[in-house]
Design an enzyme around this catalytic site. Structure first.
Site, PDB file in Angstrom:
ATOM      1  N   GLY A  65       0.810  -1.218   0.000  1.00  0.00           N
ATOM      2  CA  GLY A  65       0.000   0.000   0.000  1.00  0.00           C
ATOM      3  C   GLY A  65       0.840   1.263   0.000  1.00  0.00           C
ATOM      4  N   ASP A  66       0.174   2.398  -0.178  1.00  0.00           N
ATOM      5  CA  ASP A  66       0.801   3.724  -0.150  1.00  0.00           C
ATOM      6  C   ASP A  66       1.904   3.886  -1.198  1.00  0.00           C
ATOM      7  OD1 ASP A  66      -0.833   4.330   2.011  1.00  0.00           O
ATOM      8  OD2 ASP A  66       0.634   3.580   3.467  1.00  0.00           O
ATOM      9  N   LYS A 123      -0.602   5.528  -5.524  1.00  0.00           N
ATOM     10  CA  LYS A 123      -1.650   5.212  -6.516  1.00  0.00           C
ATOM     11  C   LYS A 123      -2.514   6.445  -6.824  1.00  0.00           C
ATOM     12  CE  LYS A 123      -3.194   2.071  -3.687  1.00  0.00           C
ATOM     13  NZ  LYS A 123      -2.123   2.036  -2.691  1.00  0.00           N
ATOM     14  N   GLY A 180      -5.915   5.703   1.964  1.00  0.00           N
ATOM     15  CA  GLY A 180      -5.693   7.148   1.972  1.00  0.00           C
ATOM     16  C   GLY A 180      -4.882   7.476   0.731  1.00  0.00           C
ATOM     17  N   HIS A 181      -5.506   8.111  -0.249  1.00  0.00           N
ATOM     18  CA  HIS A 181      -4.825   8.411  -1.518  1.00  0.00           C
ATOM     19  C   HIS A 181      -4.597   9.918  -1.608  1.00  0.00           C
ATOM     20  CE1 HIS A 181      -6.627   4.457  -3.316  1.00  0.00           C
ATOM     21  NE2 HIS A 181      -5.814   4.252  -2.302  1.00  0.00           N
ATOM     22  N   ARG A 230     -23.112 -13.277   4.465  1.00  0.00           N
ATOM     23  CA  ARG A 230     -24.445 -12.961   3.948  1.00  0.00           C
ATOM     24  C   ARG A 230     -25.383 -12.342   4.988  1.00  0.00           C
ATOM     25  NH1 ARG A 230     -24.502 -18.834   1.720  1.00  0.00           N
ATOM     26  NH2 ARG A 230     -23.335 -18.941   3.647  1.00  0.00           N
ATOM     27  N   GLN A 287      -5.034  -0.208  -1.296  1.00  0.00           N
ATOM     28  CA  GLN A 287      -4.047  -1.105  -0.662  1.00  0.00           C
ATOM     29  C   GLN A 287      -3.013  -1.579  -1.692  1.00  0.00           C
ATOM     30  OE1 GLN A 287      -7.680  -1.884   0.383  1.00  0.00           O
ATOM     31  NE2 GLN A 287      -7.151  -0.174   1.663  1.00  0.00           N
ATOM     32  N   LYS A 317       8.235   7.990  -6.436  1.00  0.00           N
ATOM     33  CA  LYS A 317       9.131   8.543  -5.409  1.00  0.00           C
ATOM     34  C   LYS A 317      10.610   8.299  -5.686  1.00  0.00           C
ATOM     35  CE  LYS A 317       7.030   9.202  -1.356  1.00  0.00           C
ATOM     36  NZ  LYS A 317       6.279   9.097  -0.100  1.00  0.00           N
TER      37      LYS A 317
HETATM   38  P1  GDP Z   1      -1.548   5.740  -2.162  1.00  0.00           P
HETATM   39  O1  GDP Z   1      -2.287   5.252  -0.967  1.00  0.00           O
HETATM   40  O2  GDP Z   1      -0.948   4.639  -2.953  1.00  0.00           O
HETATM   41  O3  GDP Z   1      -2.357   6.681  -2.999  1.00  0.00           O
HETATM   42  O4  GDP Z   1      -0.308   6.569  -1.597  1.00  0.00           O
HETATM   43  P2  GDP Z   1      -0.334   7.646  -0.383  1.00  0.00           P
HETATM   44  O5  GDP Z   1      -0.985   8.876  -0.863  1.00  0.00           O
HETATM   45  O6  GDP Z   1      -0.846   7.021   0.852  1.00  0.00           O
HETATM   46  O7  GDP Z   1       1.217   7.839  -0.133  1.00  0.00           O
HETATM   47  C1  GDP Z   1       2.067   8.309  -1.120  1.00  0.00           C
HETATM   48  C2  GDP Z   1       2.713   9.614  -0.618  1.00  0.00           C
HETATM   49  O8  GDP Z   1       3.805   9.938  -1.449  1.00  0.00           O
HETATM   50  C3  GDP Z   1       1.777  10.797  -0.671  1.00  0.00           C
HETATM   51  O9  GDP Z   1       2.105  11.685   0.368  1.00  0.00           O
HETATM   52  C4  GDP Z   1       2.115  11.418  -2.029  1.00  0.00           C
HETATM   53  O10 GDP Z   1       1.826  12.797  -2.076  1.00  0.00           O
HETATM   54  C5  GDP Z   1       3.588  11.188  -2.094  1.00  0.00           C
HETATM   55  N1  GDP Z   1       4.125  11.016  -3.449  1.00  0.00           N
HETATM   56  C6  GDP Z   1       3.562  10.404  -4.523  1.00  0.00           C
HETATM   57  N2  GDP Z   1       4.424  10.359  -5.551  1.00  0.00           N
HETATM   58  C7  GDP Z   1       5.558  10.952  -5.109  1.00  0.00           C
HETATM   59  C8  GDP Z   1       6.841  11.175  -5.707  1.00  0.00           C
HETATM   60  O11 GDP Z   1       7.126  10.816  -6.838  1.00  0.00           O
HETATM   61  N3  GDP Z   1       7.788  11.797  -4.923  1.00  0.00           N
HETATM   62  C9  GDP Z   1       7.531  12.197  -3.647  1.00  0.00           C
HETATM   63  N4  GDP Z   1       8.515  12.792  -2.973  1.00  0.00           N
HETATM   64  N5  GDP Z   1       6.342  12.001  -3.065  1.00  0.00           N
HETATM   65  C10 GDP Z   1       5.378  11.375  -3.783  1.00  0.00           C
HETATM   66  P1  IMO Z   2      -3.823   2.631   0.547  1.00  0.00           P
HETATM   67  O1  IMO Z   2      -4.970   2.454  -0.400  1.00  0.00           O
HETATM   68  C1  IMO Z   2      -1.219   0.929   3.581  1.00  0.00           C
HETATM   69  C2  IMO Z   2      -2.944  -2.115   6.215  1.00  0.00           C
HETATM   70  C3  IMO Z   2      -3.114  -1.754   7.673  1.00  0.00           C
HETATM   71  C4  IMO Z   2      -2.962  -3.123   8.308  1.00  0.00           C
HETATM   72  C5  IMO Z   2      -3.639  -4.028   7.302  1.00  0.00           C
HETATM   73  C6  IMO Z   2      -5.086  -4.367   7.639  1.00  0.00           C
HETATM   74  O2  IMO Z   2      -3.705   4.008   1.094  1.00  0.00           O
HETATM   75  O3  IMO Z   2      -2.561   2.105  -0.047  1.00  0.00           O
HETATM   76  P2  IMO Z   2      -7.371  -3.015   7.654  1.00  0.00           P
HETATM   77  O4  IMO Z   2      -7.735  -1.682   8.211  1.00  0.00           O
HETATM   78  O5  IMO Z   2      -7.573  -3.136   6.189  1.00  0.00           O
HETATM   79  O6  IMO Z   2      -8.002  -4.133   8.406  1.00  0.00           O
HETATM   80  O7  IMO Z   2      -5.785  -3.168   7.931  1.00  0.00           O
HETATM   81  O8  IMO Z   2      -3.604  -3.359   6.065  1.00  0.00           O
HETATM   82  N1  IMO Z   2      -3.591  -1.173   5.268  1.00  0.00           N
HETATM   83  C7  IMO Z   2      -2.910  -0.298   4.507  1.00  0.00           C
HETATM   84  N2  IMO Z   2      -1.582  -0.008   4.479  1.00  0.00           N
HETATM   85  N3  IMO Z   2      -2.068   1.530   2.731  1.00  0.00           N
HETATM   86  C8  IMO Z   2      -3.374   1.236   2.740  1.00  0.00           C
HETATM   87  O9  IMO Z   2      -4.233   1.734   1.811  1.00  0.00           O
HETATM   88  C9  IMO Z   2      -3.859   0.316   3.690  1.00  0.00           C
HETATM   89  N4  IMO Z   2      -5.078  -0.186   3.988  1.00  0.00           N
HETATM   90  C10 IMO Z   2      -4.892  -1.101   4.946  1.00  0.00           C
HETATM   91  O10 IMO Z   2      -2.111  -0.854   8.092  1.00  0.00           O
HETATM   92  O11 IMO Z   2      -1.596  -3.486   8.347  1.00  0.00           O
HETATM   93 MG    MG Z   3      -2.285   5.494   1.137  1.00  0.00          MG
END
Ligand code: GDP
Ligand code: IMO
Ligand code: MG
Length: 425
Positions: A12-13, A16, A40-41, A143, A222, A329
């Site tokens: 995740g993170d 996306k 959290g996107h 269900r 995720q 990144k």
């Molecule tokens: P997601 O859940 O996959 O949408 O990713 P998140 O938003 O949770 O985490 C990605 C973080 O990296 C966010 O704070 C973005 O603003 C930041 N980010 C995305 N692409 C880049 C990049 O190319 N460089 C840097 N420095 N930050 C980035």
């Molecule tokens: P995005 O879409 C990173 C992780 C949680 C935990 C596990 C299970 O922003 O990439 P849950 O609440 O689903 O029961 O948690 O999955 N997790 C994530 N980690 N990015 C996420 O979403 C996540 N959504 C859930 O930290 O380890």
């Molecule tokens: Mg995220």
């Protein structure tokens, strides 16, 4: 006309949300297909940062249709807060958002069961975001769940009451104090608020839009290693974050999918518990966390940081049938003299270059690293692959080789503009 899928390849993170936002001008429809407010996107543009939890990342684009698909689970409180923030910023959410009638509702008691279950696990806790995700998907597969379509069914209150009572019975097995009164009030207000949105049968709408020639981007939440089947079970989420989830979570058939774009961070992070073979516990890990601002956007938790794991991405490329890879990144690595990449695991005298069927390997895997030189400069202003320093190009080529999939997109900063389109368009 076609559906492309965008999903995460790690834990995740991966960035996306940012990549979806960059690609949306080429799509008329963006559909979220699984997960819920555990996601959290983040999106950055015109000097502002926005965070989306349940709403598809296409919501800012004029004329876009944004669908919350049937595979998503919805907390009406969190969704209403998200909508209110966007509306305050002048976004026409009502005109652009469609919600599947088959998406399941997260009840206040689902959140409490999540918290009680985690608390009872002690050291073996998952590290859940405590948004009620697991219990809601349990009621879906059991269900018993309540769906968005039930809101307007005429017997919603009665069904809500019955399910709540069931949960209260279940909670008796835990020694866990709780009070749902305040949250329940907000929840019921959230349900009322949702009634002003269009509830749809996403499978019909999505297929009609395809017939009309619209291009659809299916947005995953995720990442593949958090997938309920293919991830590091039990330290996973409760849905299919892999490509199959796009089919079951929105109603498009697999033959409609054209490209599958996997997003991977140029290093690696994980929030919550579970194995992470390339995790760093030294100052390099701290530096990546600091330069990359690695704090969860949903929970604020510090993300664990480590080296890029080629074994994980190779596996994710297979289970998703990837056609393209986005590396995000890359700019963050500019702070390092040298960069390590995990090319294999060693475990019990065996070498693995993709995740083996026995995932227990994850727990004892010793990463085998290849060390590459860093580029030690700021690349956040680069917009063309050929303008990257040689070491950065070599790094990307190396990741491409490990994954066996071309790197079509590279991001070098959080802003929409800080993107290199190598082969995508
Ligand atoms: P997601 O859940 O996959 O949408 O990713 P998140 O938003 O949770 O985490 C990605 C973080 O990296 C966010 O704070 C973005 O603003 C930041 N980010 C995305 N692409 C880049 C990049 O190319 N460089 C840097 N420095 N930050 C980035
Ligand atoms: P995005 O879409 C990173 C992780 C949680 C935990 C596990 C299970 O922003 O990439 P849950 O609440 O689903 O029961 O948690 O999955 N997790 C994530 N980690 N990015 C996420 O979403 C996540 N959504 C859930 O930290 O380890
Ligand atoms: Mg995220």
């Amino acid at each position: 006309m076609k559906v492309d899928v965008l999903l995460g390849l790690q834990w995740g993170d991966e960035g996306k949300g940012k990549v979806v936002d960059v690609l949306t001008p080429a799509y008329q429809v963006i559909a979220r297909f699984q997960g819920g407010p555990n996601a959290g996107h983040s999106l950055h543009f015109e000097g502002k940062k926005y965070v989306l939890h349940t709403i598809p990342s296409g919501i800012f684009r004029e004329g876009s249709i944004n669908i919350i698909g049937n595979g998503v689970v919805i907390d009406p409180v969190i969704l209403s807060e998200e909508i209110a923030k966007l509306e305050k910023d002048g976004v026409d959410v009502q005109g652009k958002l469609l919600i599947s009638k088959k998406a399941h509702l997260i009840l206040p008691t689902h959140r409490i069961i999540d918290a009680a279950s985690e608390a009872s696990k002690g050291k073996t806790k998952i590290g859940s975001t405590l948004k009620g995700i697991g219990p809601t998907y349990m009621d879906k597969t059991g269900r018993n769940g309540l769906r968005v379509g039930d809101i307007v069914s005429g017997e919603f209150e009665e069904r809500y009451g019955r399910l709540k009572e069931k949960h209260i019975e279940l909670l008796k097995q835990y020694d866990f104090p709780y009070d749902i009164c305040d949250y329940e009030k907000e929840w019921l207000a959230g349900i009322e608020n949702l009634k002003r949105f269009r509830f749809i049968d996403s499978e019909h709408v999505v297929n009609s839009l395809l017939q009309e020639g619209k291009a659809i981007l299916a947005e995953g939440a995720q990442g593949s290693m958090l997938d309920i089947d293919f991830g590091t079970y039990p330290f996973v989420t409760s849905s299919n974050c892999t490509a199959g989830g796009a089919v079951t979570g929105s109603g498009v058939g697999p033959t409609q999918i054209k490209r599958v774009l996997g997003v991977a961070k140029a290093y690696l992070t994980r929030v919550g518990s579970g194995p992470f073979p390339t995790e760093l516990f030294d100052e390099v890990g701290d530096k990546l966390g600091e330069v990359g601002h690695e704090y969860g956007v949903t929970t604020g938790r510090k993300r664990r940081c480590g080296w890029y794991d080629g074994v994980v991405v190779n596996y994710a490329a297979r289970v998703n049938g990837l056609t393209d890879l986005a590396i995000t990144k890359l700019d963050v690595l500019g702070c390092l003299d040298e960069i390590k990449v995990c090319v294999a695991y060693e475990c019990d005298g065996k070498r693995y270059t993709t995740v083996p069927e026995h995932q227990s390997v994850f727990y004892h895997a010793k990463p085998v690293y290849e060390t590459l030189p860093g580029w030690k400069c700021d690349i956040s202003g680069v917009r063309n692959f050929y303008q990257l320093p040689r070491e950065a190009k070599d790094y990307v080529d190396f990741l491409e080789q490990l994954a066996g999939v071309r790197v079509s997109i590279i991001t070098v900063g959080p802003d929409r503009d800080q993107t290199i389109d190598r082969y995508w368009k």
